[in-house]
Write a protein that holds these residues in place. Structure first.
Motif, PDB file in Angstrom:
ATOM      1  N   GLU B   6       0.824  -1.204   0.000  1.00  0.00           N
ATOM      2  CA  GLU B   6       0.000   0.000   0.000  1.00  0.00           C
ATOM      3  C   GLU B   6       0.864   1.263   0.000  1.00  0.00           C
ATOM      4  O   GLU B   6       0.612   2.203  -0.750  1.00  0.00           O
ATOM      5  CB  GLU B   6      -0.931  -0.014   1.209  1.00  0.00           C
ATOM      6  N   PHE B   9       2.325   1.706  -3.386  1.00  0.00           N
ATOM      7  CA  PHE B   9       1.296   2.167  -4.319  1.00  0.00           C
ATOM      8  C   PHE B   9       1.018   3.657  -4.133  1.00  0.00           C
ATOM      9  O   PHE B   9       1.007   4.429  -5.096  1.00  0.00           O
ATOM     10  CB  PHE B   9       0.011   1.350  -4.104  1.00  0.00           C
ATOM     11  N   GLU B  40     -12.373   6.609  -9.053  1.00  0.00           N
ATOM     12  CA  GLU B  40     -12.571   5.279  -9.653  1.00  0.00           C
ATOM     13  C   GLU B  40     -11.251   4.769 -10.247  1.00  0.00           C
ATOM     14  O   GLU B  40     -10.939   3.574 -10.163  1.00  0.00           O
ATOM     15  CB  GLU B  40     -13.668   5.339 -10.720  1.00  0.00           C
ATOM     16  N   VAL B  42      -8.247   5.460  -9.126  1.00  0.00           N
ATOM     17  CA  VAL B  42      -7.405   5.034  -7.991  1.00  0.00           C
ATOM     18  C   VAL B  42      -7.840   3.642  -7.525  1.00  0.00           C
ATOM     19  O   VAL B  42      -7.007   2.758  -7.297  1.00  0.00           O
ATOM     20  CB  VAL B  42      -7.486   6.053  -6.827  1.00  0.00           C
ATOM     21  N   ILE B  43      -9.165   3.426  -7.440  1.00  0.00           N
ATOM     22  CA  ILE B  43      -9.680   2.112  -6.994  1.00  0.00           C
ATOM     23  C   ILE B  43      -9.247   1.014  -7.977  1.00  0.00           C
ATOM     24  O   ILE B  43      -8.757  -0.038  -7.581  1.00  0.00           O
ATOM     25  CB  ILE B  43     -11.233   2.145  -6.884  1.00  0.00           C
ATOM     26  N   GLN B  44      -9.415   1.304  -9.270  1.00  0.00           N
ATOM     27  CA  GLN B  44      -9.048   0.312 -10.291  1.00  0.00           C
ATOM     28  C   GLN B  44      -7.553   0.014 -10.239  1.00  0.00           C
ATOM     29  O   GLN B  44      -7.130  -1.133 -10.354  1.00  0.00           O
ATOM     30  CB  GLN B  44      -9.429   0.822 -11.692  1.00  0.00           C
ATOM     31  N   LEU B  45      -6.748   1.051 -10.084  1.00  0.00           N
ATOM     32  CA  LEU B  45      -5.293   0.874 -10.034  1.00  0.00           C
ATOM     33  C   LEU B  45      -4.898   0.060  -8.800  1.00  0.00           C
ATOM     34  O   LEU B  45      -4.076  -0.853  -8.889  1.00  0.00           O
ATOM     35  CB  LEU B  45      -4.593   2.238 -10.018  1.00  0.00           C
ATOM     36  N   TRP B  46      -5.517   0.376  -7.684  1.00  0.00           N
ATOM     37  CA  TRP B  46      -5.187  -0.332  -6.443  1.00  0.00           C
ATOM     38  C   TRP B  46      -5.567  -1.813  -6.547  1.00  0.00           C
ATOM     39  O   TRP B  46      -4.832  -2.691  -6.122  1.00  0.00           O
ATOM     40  CB  TRP B  46      -5.867   0.370  -5.255  1.00  0.00           C
ATOM     41  N   SER B  48      -5.583  -3.621  -9.154  1.00  0.00           N
ATOM     42  CA  SER B  48      -4.673  -4.338 -10.063  1.00  0.00           C
ATOM     43  C   SER B  48      -3.226  -4.278  -9.607  1.00  0.00           C
ATOM     44  O   SER B  48      -2.385  -4.977 -10.160  1.00  0.00           O
ATOM     45  CB  SER B  48      -4.732  -3.735 -11.471  1.00  0.00           C
ATOM     46  N   TRP B  61       1.769   1.676 -17.094  1.00  0.00           N
ATOM     47  CA  TRP B  61       0.708   0.816 -16.558  1.00  0.00           C
ATOM     48  C   TRP B  61      -0.466   1.680 -16.065  1.00  0.00           C
ATOM     49  O   TRP B  61      -1.627   1.380 -16.323  1.00  0.00           O
ATOM     50  CB  TRP B  61       1.315  -0.006 -15.422  1.00  0.00           C
ATOM     51  N   ARG B  64      -2.614   3.238 -18.827  1.00  0.00           N
ATOM     52  CA  ARG B  64      -3.423   2.223 -19.506  1.00  0.00           C
ATOM     53  C   ARG B  64      -4.686   1.907 -18.691  1.00  0.00           C
ATOM     54  O   ARG B  64      -5.796   1.895 -19.213  1.00  0.00           O
ATOM     55  CB  ARG B  64      -2.564   0.974 -19.678  1.00  0.00           C
ATOM     56  N   VAL B  65      -4.492   1.649 -17.412  1.00  0.00           N
ATOM     57  CA  VAL B  65      -5.638   1.329 -16.541  1.00  0.00           C
ATOM     58  C   VAL B  65      -6.574   2.546 -16.445  1.00  0.00           C
ATOM     59  O   VAL B  65      -7.805   2.406 -16.496  1.00  0.00           O
ATOM     60  CB  VAL B  65      -5.158   0.891 -15.133  1.00  0.00           C
ATOM     61  N   THR B  69     -10.402   2.868 -17.580  1.00  0.00           N
ATOM     62  CA  THR B  69     -11.438   3.278 -16.628  1.00  0.00           C
ATOM     63  C   THR B  69     -12.327   4.349 -17.261  1.00  0.00           C
ATOM     64  O   THR B  69     -13.553   4.265 -17.198  1.00  0.00           O
ATOM     65  CB  THR B  69     -10.796   3.817 -15.325  1.00  0.00           C
TER      66      THR B  69
END
Lengths: 204, 168
Positions: B6, B9, B40, B42-46, B48, B61, B64-65, B69
């Motif tokens: 965490e 990240f 959203e 940040v949530i998606q990145l976290w 993955s 990376w 791309r994510v 999103t």
């Protein structure tokens, strides 16, 4: 110099953005996602459960004909394997959704997941239409068998009842379809538009 | 282990957050949407991040994510969702004032780009970020030739949009 190059020059030096600090990033990452995929997943689970629960409704205890009892058994032997297949396909395609894939693959996987549930719902509708038809025929033939005298009025009454049930069933399906479109057309519009755009690009 | 992940990240994202802001700037129509979209992302990145092996740069990376999103996952809300309160620095970002001190041409360009469709915006974003056509094509899942052709069409489309605005 073309327009985009002018924009590029400005874009690359543009750093006038708010600075989100580490504490805020940490809080955000623990928030629950509200993505389209999450909504599709939740709604799909409800649909899968709804389809299954319809088939668990208790049937009235009556003396049915052998043909009907055999039909009931055969239909369940078809229903459950097909439902299990749909649920397996749904989870398989859902787990294939990865936000690190290319945009096209990601869109394909989301749309495929959704299509599985749509096919499941269609299967349920056709299945219940057939069951409805057979049950109605069975009920009518039972009523006629039970009657002391088969009058033309009795036949007319039974046919009217069958037509009334069929109309109710059709209206119910139309209403369900309308609600369904209302939810999904809105939820999937963006995905379909973007996927079509990518497909169009590659087919030119 | 989780805490270390965490921390890593949060550190990397804090350093690279402008990637997310830039994408939000192209896709979000207002400040509220920008905030929701950023969250959203940040949530998606976290989600993955545990699978991010460092084969590519974090920034590659992350964009791309984040693009995925914006294009495929983000759902515009009708009602307010619970977004983490941002610090007051967001006050600096006012959509209507974005380019207040910029030339007229830049203002019109930003407006024109925001009028493009989601896929076109993605191409423009990667072009502005100086990504090569190979990377653009791979990110979107199309062929390199088609990425080039589409980019040329977008340039023409923008020219037309700007000239129409000029005439109006």
């Amino acid at each position: 110099m073309d327009e985009l190059d002018l924009l590029k020059k400005h874009w690359q030096k543009n750093s006038d953005f708010p600075k989100v600090n580490s504490e805020e990033i940490k809080k955000m990452s623990h928030k629950s996602s509200s993505s389209i995929v999450k909504w599709i997943f939740i709604i799909s689970l409800i649909e899968l459960a709804f389809g299954l629960s319809l088939n668990l409704l208790p049937s009235p205890e009556k003396e049915y004909s052998n043909f009907f009892l055999n039909f009931e058994l055969a239909s369940l032997l078809v229903f459950y394997p097909v439902v299990i297949f749909f649920i397996y396909q749904f989870f398989k395609s859902y787990l294939a959704i990865k936000n690190t894939d290319s945009t096209k693959v990601l869109l394909e996987n989301i749309i495929r997941t959704r299509k599985n549930v749509e096919a499941y719902i269609k299967f349920n509708i056709y299945y219940f239409a057939v069951v409805f038809f057979i049950v109605s025929v069975e009920e009518i033939s039972m009523d006629i068998q039970k009657a002391k005298e088969v009058t033309s009025f009795l036949v007319f009454k039974e046919v009217c009842m069958f037509i009334a049930f069929a109309i109710i069933a059709v209206l119910f399906i139309m209403f369900a379809k309308y609600i369904y479109r209302l939810i999904y057309v809105r939820l999937l519009k963006k995905l379909n538009v973007n996927y079509d755009e990518l497909k169009k690009l590659d087919s030119e | 282990m989780h805490q270390k992940l965490e921390q890593e990240f949060v550190f990397l994202l804090e350093e690279n957050q402008n990637i997310l802001h830039k994408i939000c700037k192209l896709y979000a129509k207002d400040e509220e949407t920008h905030k929701d979209m950023f969250q959203e992302m940040v949530i998606q990145l976290w989600h993955s991040f545990p699978k991010f092996k460092g084969d590519s740069k974090f920034s590659t990376w992350a964009y791309r994510v984040s693009l995925n999103t914006a294009i495929s996952l983000f759902r515009t809300k009708k009602r307010k969702i619970s977004t983490v309160d941002w610090n007051e620095s967001f006050e600096r970002l006012r959509y209507e004032e974005y380019d207040m001190h910029e030339e007229e041409q830049l203002k019109s360009l930003y407006a024109a780009v925001r009028n493009l469709n989601d896929i076109e915006k993605a191409l423009v974003y990667m072009y502005l970020e100086d990504k090569d056509y190979g990377e653009i094509a791979e990110t979107l899942g199309i062929s390199e030739v088609n990425a080039r052709v589409k980019m040329n069409r977008i340039k023409t489309k923008l020219k037309v949009m700007l000239s129409q605005k000029g005439e109006a």
